[in-house]
Design a protein around this motif. Sequence first.
Motif, PDB file in Angstrom:
ATOM      1  N   ASP A 348      30.686  11.381  21.267  1.00  0.00           N
ATOM      2  CA  ASP A 348      29.415  11.388  21.973  1.00  0.00           C
ATOM      3  C   ASP A 348      28.744  10.035  21.758  1.00  0.00           C
ATOM      4  O   ASP A 348      28.118   9.800  20.720  1.00  0.00           O
ATOM      5  CB  ASP A 348      28.551  12.529  21.397  1.00  0.00           C
ATOM      6  CG  ASP A 348      27.141  12.513  21.954  1.00  0.00           C
ATOM      7  OD1 ASP A 348      26.919  11.916  23.028  1.00  0.00           O
ATOM      8  OD2 ASP A 348      26.258  13.098  21.301  1.00  0.00           O
ATOM      9  N   ASP A 349      28.927   9.147  22.712  1.00  0.00           N
ATOM     10  CA  ASP A 349      28.454   7.770  22.526  1.00  0.00           C
ATOM     11  C   ASP A 349      26.942   7.697  22.668  1.00  0.00           C
ATOM     12  O   ASP A 349      26.395   7.793  23.756  1.00  0.00           O
ATOM     13  CB  ASP A 349      29.134   6.862  23.553  1.00  0.00           C
ATOM     14  CG  ASP A 349      28.821   5.397  23.298  1.00  0.00           C
ATOM     15  OD1 ASP A 349      28.003   5.104  22.401  1.00  0.00           O
ATOM     16  OD2 ASP A 349      29.403   4.537  23.982  1.00  0.00           O
ATOM     17  N   LYS A 350      26.270   7.517  21.531  1.00  0.00           N
ATOM     18  CA  LYS A 350      24.815   7.456  21.549  1.00  0.00           C
ATOM     19  C   LYS A 350      24.312   6.038  21.812  1.00  0.00           C
ATOM     20  O   LYS A 350      23.113   5.796  21.868  1.00  0.00           O
ATOM     21  CB  LYS A 350      24.249   7.970  20.228  1.00  0.00           C
ATOM     22  CG  LYS A 350      24.563   9.455  19.981  1.00  0.00           C
ATOM     23  CD  LYS A 350      23.826   9.993  18.784  1.00  0.00           C
ATOM     24  CE  LYS A 350      24.376  11.326  18.318  1.00  0.00           C
ATOM     25  NZ  LYS A 350      24.410  12.352  19.374  1.00  0.00           N
ATOM     26  N   GLY A 351      25.263   5.114  21.899  1.00  0.00           N
ATOM     27  CA  GLY A 351      24.868   3.738  22.167  1.00  0.00           C
ATOM     28  C   GLY A 351      25.187   2.822  21.006  1.00  0.00           C
ATOM     29  O   GLY A 351      25.636   3.272  19.945  1.00  0.00           O
ATOM     30  N   GLY A 363      21.212  -4.209  22.889  1.00  0.00           N
ATOM     31  CA  GLY A 363      21.918  -2.946  22.757  1.00  0.00           C
ATOM     32  C   GLY A 363      21.838  -2.075  23.985  1.00  0.00           C
ATOM     33  O   GLY A 363      21.139  -2.392  24.968  1.00  0.00           O
ATOM     34  N   VAL A 364      22.599  -0.993  23.906  1.00  0.00           N
ATOM     35  CA  VAL A 364      22.547   0.041  24.930  1.00  0.00           C
ATOM     36  C   VAL A 364      22.332   1.347  24.184  1.00  0.00           C
ATOM     37  O   VAL A 364      23.126   1.686  23.294  1.00  0.00           O
ATOM     38  CB  VAL A 364      23.868   0.107  25.726  1.00  0.00           C
ATOM     39  CG1 VAL A 364      23.815   1.250  26.737  1.00  0.00           C
ATOM     40  CG2 VAL A 364      24.152  -1.215  26.410  1.00  0.00           C
ATOM     41  N   VAL A 365      21.241   2.015  24.452  1.00  0.00           N
ATOM     42  CA  VAL A 365      20.940   3.268  23.760  1.00  0.00           C
ATOM     43  C   VAL A 365      20.672   4.354  24.801  1.00  0.00           C
ATOM     44  O   VAL A 365      19.865   4.151  25.706  1.00  0.00           O
ATOM     45  CB  VAL A 365      19.716   3.092  22.831  1.00  0.00           C
ATOM     46  CG1 VAL A 365      19.394   4.408  22.121  1.00  0.00           C
ATOM     47  CG2 VAL A 365      19.998   2.006  21.799  1.00  0.00           C
ATOM     48  N   ILE A 370      18.654  -2.497  26.173  1.00  0.00           N
ATOM     49  CA  ILE A 370      17.439  -2.961  25.492  1.00  0.00           C
ATOM     50  C   ILE A 370      17.703  -4.299  24.820  1.00  0.00           C
ATOM     51  O   ILE A 370      18.843  -4.644  24.516  1.00  0.00           O
ATOM     52  CB  ILE A 370      16.926  -1.956  24.424  1.00  0.00           C
ATOM     53  CG1 ILE A 370      18.072  -1.560  23.469  1.00  0.00           C
ATOM     54  CG2 ILE A 370      16.325  -0.724  25.075  1.00  0.00           C
ATOM     55  CD1 ILE A 370      17.634  -0.700  22.294  1.00  0.00           C
ATOM     56  N   LYS A 371      16.661  -5.068  24.604  1.00  0.00           N
ATOM     57  CA  LYS A 371      16.793  -6.347  23.896  1.00  0.00           C
ATOM     58  C   LYS A 371      15.459  -6.716  23.256  1.00  0.00           C
ATOM     59  O   LYS A 371      14.440  -6.101  23.554  1.00  0.00           O
ATOM     60  CB  LYS A 371      17.280  -7.445  24.832  1.00  0.00           C
ATOM     61  CG  LYS A 371      16.355  -7.776  25.971  1.00  0.00           C
ATOM     62  CD  LYS A 371      17.063  -8.672  26.989  1.00  0.00           C
ATOM     63  CE  LYS A 371      16.143  -8.961  28.168  1.00  0.00           C
ATOM     64  NZ  LYS A 371      16.882  -9.432  29.329  1.00  0.00           N
TER      65      LYS A 371
END
Lengths: 405, 405
Positions: A348-351, A363-365, A370-371
């Motif tokens: 389950d990829d939470k980011g 990141g990717v959440v 986001i940055k």
Amino acid sequence: MRKPKIVVLGAGYGGLMTVTRLQKLIGSNEAEIILVNKNEYHYETTWLHAASAGTLHHDRVRYDIKKVINGSKVQFVQATAEAIRMDEKKVILDNGEVEFDYLVIALGSDSETFGIKGLDKYAYAITNVNAARQIREHIEYQFATYHNEDEKKDDRLTIVVAGAGFTGIEFLGEITNRIPELCKEYDVDRSKVRIVCVDAAPMALPQFDRDLVDYAISLLESKGVEFHSGTTVQEVREDSVLICKKGEEPQEIKCGTVIWSAGVRGNCIIEKSGIENMRGRVKVNLDLRIPDKDNIFVIGDCSLIINEDCNRPYPPTAQIAMQQGEVCARNLAKLIHHQDNLEPFVFDDKGTVCSLGEDDAIGVVFGKKIKGSSASFMKKVVDNRALFMVGGTSLVLKKGKFKLF
Amino acid sequence: MRKPKIVVLGAGYGGLMTVTRLQKLIGSNEAEIILVNKNEYHYETTWLHAASAGTLHHDRVRYDIKKVINGSKVQFVQATAEAIRMDEKKVILDNGEVEFDYLVIALGSDSETFGIKGLDKYAYAITNVNAARQIREHIEYQFATYHNEDEKKDDRLTIVVAGAGFTGIEFLGEITNRIPELCKEYDVDRSKVRIVCVDAAPMALPQFDRDLVDYAISLLESKGVEFHSGTTVQEVREDSVLICKKGEEPQEIKCGTVIWSAGVRGNCIIEKSGIENMRGRVKVNLDLRIPDKDNIFVIGDCSLIINEDCNRPYPPTAQIAMQQGEVCARNLAKLIHHQDNLEPFVFDDKGTVCSLGEDDAIGVVFGKKIKGSSASFMKKVVDNRALFMVGGTSLVLKKGKFKLF
């Protein structure tokens, strides 16, 4: 009646999650649980880049294993696993051996060196607490030595980071923050320090979209990092590294420090024990067991699970190891309870958030990019969550990352 | 009319005392005062052993020269003196040259290496701030490396101090306090660390009476130091030192660090400039001038004054350098004021205290022997007095040593 013996090798993210979950799922009269680990502490692999740069003390990135395991249910053995004898159901340790009915191989990765000359001898890899503090001290010693030589060697102050993946980029984020402190401590002019990042791929951080990567690279460039993409390391020497950009002549960069962060492979014990593997990683069944071995699980960096979306293995991360640990614990409990409906593992990829220093990240959440400071905040949330999962609120309060305003 | 030019070489105890006194004794229209020093800071040579051991930060042992000189009367030149041309009345600097009418040579000492093989290359001497922080980092790096080698080398953790004089003993007092901290920082067992002191003389600290020396040695032995008296260093190698006790076979001690504290000599510039000397020290007249040179003074470590009581030279100390600085300043003022009754220098021995770490010391003060915590207290008084003499109360408050209960 003899209780079944469950042996867990490794107290990293996967192993510790397995044990802390398992100790809640089974009674102390149902099975014997033995946790084997080289050190008496667990360390946060994902924070080692900061300990290596010297921006976070290594005691902040580790904690005593005994603080999070239930001593009445789990026996802790401090030892290094040297070989697994699957047929004899035992593990050879550096200080003895241990028998098992069920085994969980949750050992971490080794550096992938690709047979590059001099790498083992002269480069430093961010692999554990011992390595991290040696890197910190090695770099500091280069600065401390600078003013003591008759002819000042600016090359001493050059740091080459080979690998622009997660670890390499996160290390660059920290070391660029550390350099001004080292310059002050040793009366060194900042302009003498050179930070170079070399990577074979055409783009850094391939797991992120271009716009996020551009943000990260621009930020690090503004902090003084020189990037050489599409460039391989040919050889590491005592005081230099030989690099080659595709289609160009090799070039020697004189430097005091080479950090190797260009890739990992599974633990060498996998190959030594005759388990079928790809670069030290075992392609496990859906229930995380080795094919044809219904009593041996492999989780974390030594396991290999294909991401069906792109038909490529998931990269080894803390996130996947912890999720595997939870499933592994539940499956072990089922085996102990003589249930055969083992649970399949689904990631389950939470980011993912990649830190760029104290106050910045990308990141990717939950599917959202986001940055900047919000990404940096999320990174701390992710880090604290890992502590919470293993040791609850008390561990977060003791070792967590907070910014006090 | 051209103002006479007074050039002072070196901002150590002697040079800085000369300048700070001189700037009060003469008006800005009477003479030009130029202070030449390699660094923009003064450092407390007598505290370097603690900075080297890592028990006192090097910023605590140095201060900005400009903070204690009067900028309207004294010009500060940051440069290294390379040669003195007495007949041409000028000093060659690494970045130019400077002419003088009056010159004060207040340069510090160099290490006396007695031509021992490998000493220059492999041993560390506690000579200045740069060297001190390199020693601190070198020792720390040995500890940081210990757990990163396949075969652990306990020898890395052996420190050999060659010389049981003032600096050697004071360093031992500090390093024995620092070792437990290093052991904790790097998860090293204290029993793996070995501290050895080698000295050619039959007894350490020959300037003190036997009972005080016995006290010091017993204390350091209880903190784990092995003493080898009557033993010379024959050779220093990359990872060992070859020693020989009188009448015995040479013995090799494997070690990670060799500290050389077995003696100093005058600055090499004295010999290079053709000034008559004994091991770099100039036997000065009573008024502190070089015989036959009525415009050149030598004070501090490069001067040689005979102690009539024992017909041997006074050892170079901060105390004598500072007293010389005061007399030198008054004599320069007389020369500027065309007075020829120059004052003779008479050493007023106020005593000596040798530190044995944070809380212990031995010494003789105003002719009275002291040891233990009272001696340690007196040591801090002595240290603070040196600051007071140069920079007054404000410097004591900024850099002084206080123990707060």
